[in-house]
Design a protein around this motif. Structure first.
Motif, PDB file in Angstrom:
ATOM      1  N   ILE A 199      -7.619  19.077  -2.467  1.00  0.00           N
ATOM      2  CA  ILE A 199      -6.365  19.013  -1.845  1.00  0.00           C
ATOM      3  C   ILE A 199      -6.582  18.347  -0.547  1.00  0.00           C
ATOM      4  CG2 ILE A 199      -3.981  19.514  -1.106  1.00  0.00           C
ATOM      5  CD1 ILE A 199      -4.666  19.880  -4.181  1.00  0.00           C
ATOM      6  N   LEU A 200      -6.145  16.906  -0.332  1.00  0.00           N
ATOM      7  CA  LEU A 200      -6.130  16.417   0.930  1.00  0.00           C
ATOM      8  C   LEU A 200      -4.717  16.124   1.636  1.00  0.00           C
ATOM      9  CD1 LEU A 200      -8.247  13.273  -0.311  1.00  0.00           C
ATOM     10  CD2 LEU A 200      -8.957  15.435   0.895  1.00  0.00           C
ATOM     11  N   ASP A 201      -4.717  16.538   3.076  1.00  0.00           N
ATOM     12  CA  ASP A 201      -3.474  16.212   3.654  1.00  0.00           C
ATOM     13  C   ASP A 201      -3.552  14.974   4.510  1.00  0.00           C
ATOM     14  OD1 ASP A 201      -1.373  16.193   5.289  1.00  0.00           O
ATOM     15  OD2 ASP A 201      -1.891  17.956   6.685  1.00  0.00           O
ATOM     16  N   THR A 202      -3.298  13.884   3.819  1.00  0.00           N
ATOM     17  CA  THR A 202      -3.657  12.600   4.443  1.00  0.00           C
ATOM     18  C   THR A 202      -2.611  12.369   5.265  1.00  0.00           C
ATOM     19  OG1 THR A 202      -2.068  11.757   2.726  1.00  0.00           O
ATOM     20  CG2 THR A 202      -4.255  11.650   2.044  1.00  0.00           C
ATOM     21  N   LYS A 203      -1.631  12.912   5.883  1.00  0.00           N
ATOM     22  CA  LYS A 203      -1.025  12.620   6.815  1.00  0.00           C
ATOM     23  C   LYS A 203      -1.595  13.153   8.047  1.00  0.00           C
ATOM     24  CE  LYS A 203       3.495  12.403   4.862  1.00  0.00           C
ATOM     25  NZ  LYS A 203       4.836  12.818   4.720  1.00  0.00           N
ATOM     26  N   GLY A 204      -2.107  14.507   8.263  1.00  0.00           N
ATOM     27  CA  GLY A 204      -2.965  15.027   9.272  1.00  0.00           C
ATOM     28  C   GLY A 204      -4.566  14.990   9.011  1.00  0.00           C
ATOM     29  N   MET A 205      -5.022  13.753   9.235  1.00  0.00           N
ATOM     30  CA  MET A 205      -6.502  13.496   9.071  1.00  0.00           C
ATOM     31  C   MET A 205      -7.269  13.943  10.237  1.00  0.00           C
ATOM     32  SD  MET A 205      -6.608  12.710   5.846  1.00  0.00           S
ATOM     33  CE  MET A 205      -8.051  11.758   5.663  1.00  0.00           C
ATOM     34  N   GLU A 206      -8.611  14.084  10.107  1.00  0.00           N
ATOM     35  CA  GLU A 206      -9.464  14.544  11.255  1.00  0.00           C
ATOM     36  C   GLU A 206     -10.683  13.382  11.277  1.00  0.00           C
ATOM     37  OE1 GLU A 206     -10.771  18.691  12.951  1.00  0.00           O
ATOM     38  OE2 GLU A 206     -12.044  18.285  11.272  1.00  0.00           O
TER      39      GLU A 206
END
Length: 266
Positions: free
Chosen positions: A106-113
């Motif tokens: 699962i990728l949180d594409t809004k809060g990337m690092e």
């Protein structure tokens, strides 16, 4: 909800465990009543007596089996821990469950690092909270963020790992290669393009335009980024070589210029 196991066996197991627990509770009550306690007195039963009664009735074992069956049933459904995008999902409906492999990512594409490295001698210029700009090599928009972590370890190549939280706006992908620029607010400085600085006899020179002629100025450069230098300010006390605010700086065609040479402005 991402996926769910076939729950028929699990639900039957949970139902049987629940029945066994109810029977064990009745057995526990029978044991206590047999020892002279009434249902109203169960809360007054000594700890050791209650412990022995639970062992005799099989209550603890039944309760343990019920909690195990309940947990297995609850964990038969896989849910996402946060809002995001599913990646690396290769399982199909009715496939056997493989507990040794990751089901999906699962990728949180809004809060990337963004993870990048800096030279050891540049470490003093970076601190937590500094603003960063991230530009993907694949092209597209730039994204803003801030430094979130500086790893306190220098590797064998003299590099330090730094991480920055970036608002990807749903347009960045995990593993994407990006160019990172770290920005620091240094207050008011004189800043000129790097192309304006040329070397003459090993010294840094900038040509300024005055009445149609190129004027030779020695300067000292300080901090820099990819395209600009901070230069010495002659208006400051004790500074002899440098520029003044408002000077017109020649930035192209200056490689072969001489002092007071006539120039044409394009």
């Amino acid at each position: 909800k991402l996926a769910e196991l076939d729950k028929f066996r699990l639900e039957q197991k949970l139902s049987q465990a629940e029945d066994a627990l109810l029977k064990a509770e009745l057995e526990l009550k029978d044991v206590l009543i047999g020892q002279g306690y009434t249902p109203d007195d169960f809360s007054k039963v000594p700890v050791e007596t209650m412990k022995i009664a639970k062992v005799k009735s099989g209550y603890e074992q039944s309760k343990s089996q019920y909690e195990l069956a309940k947990r297995e049933t609850e964990h038969a459904t896989l849910t996402a821990p946060f809002d995001g995008v599913v990646a690396n999902l290769f399982s199909k409906p009715y496939n056997p469950a493989n507990t040794s492999e990751v089901f999906c990512t699962i990728l949180d594409t809004k809060g990337m690092e963004a993870e990048f490295t800096v030279l050891e001698n540049e470490l003093a210029f970076i601190k937590k909270g500094d603003k960063v700009t991230v530009i993907p090599y694949a092209g597209g928009s730039s994204f803003e963020g801030s430094v979130s972590e500086v790893n306190p370890l220098v590797d064998t190549n003299g590099m330090v790992k730094v991480k920055a939280d970036v608002n990807g706006e749903g347009k960045l992908f995990s593993g994407m290669n990006v160019r990172v620029s770290v920005r620091r607010n240094l207050g008011e400085q004189l800043v000129i393009p790097k192309t304006a600085v040329v070397l003459r006899s090993g010294k840094q020179v900038v040509f300024t335009l005055k009445e149609g002629r190129a004027m030779w100025n020695y300067v000292h450069t300080g901090l820099e980024n990819a395209t600009e230098y901070v230069v010495s300010d002659k208006s400051r006390k004790g500074v002899e070589d440098g520029l003044l605010e408002g000077d017109t700086v020649i930035v192209t065609g200056n490689l072969n210029l001489a002092h007071e040479a006539e120039v044409n402005v394009r």
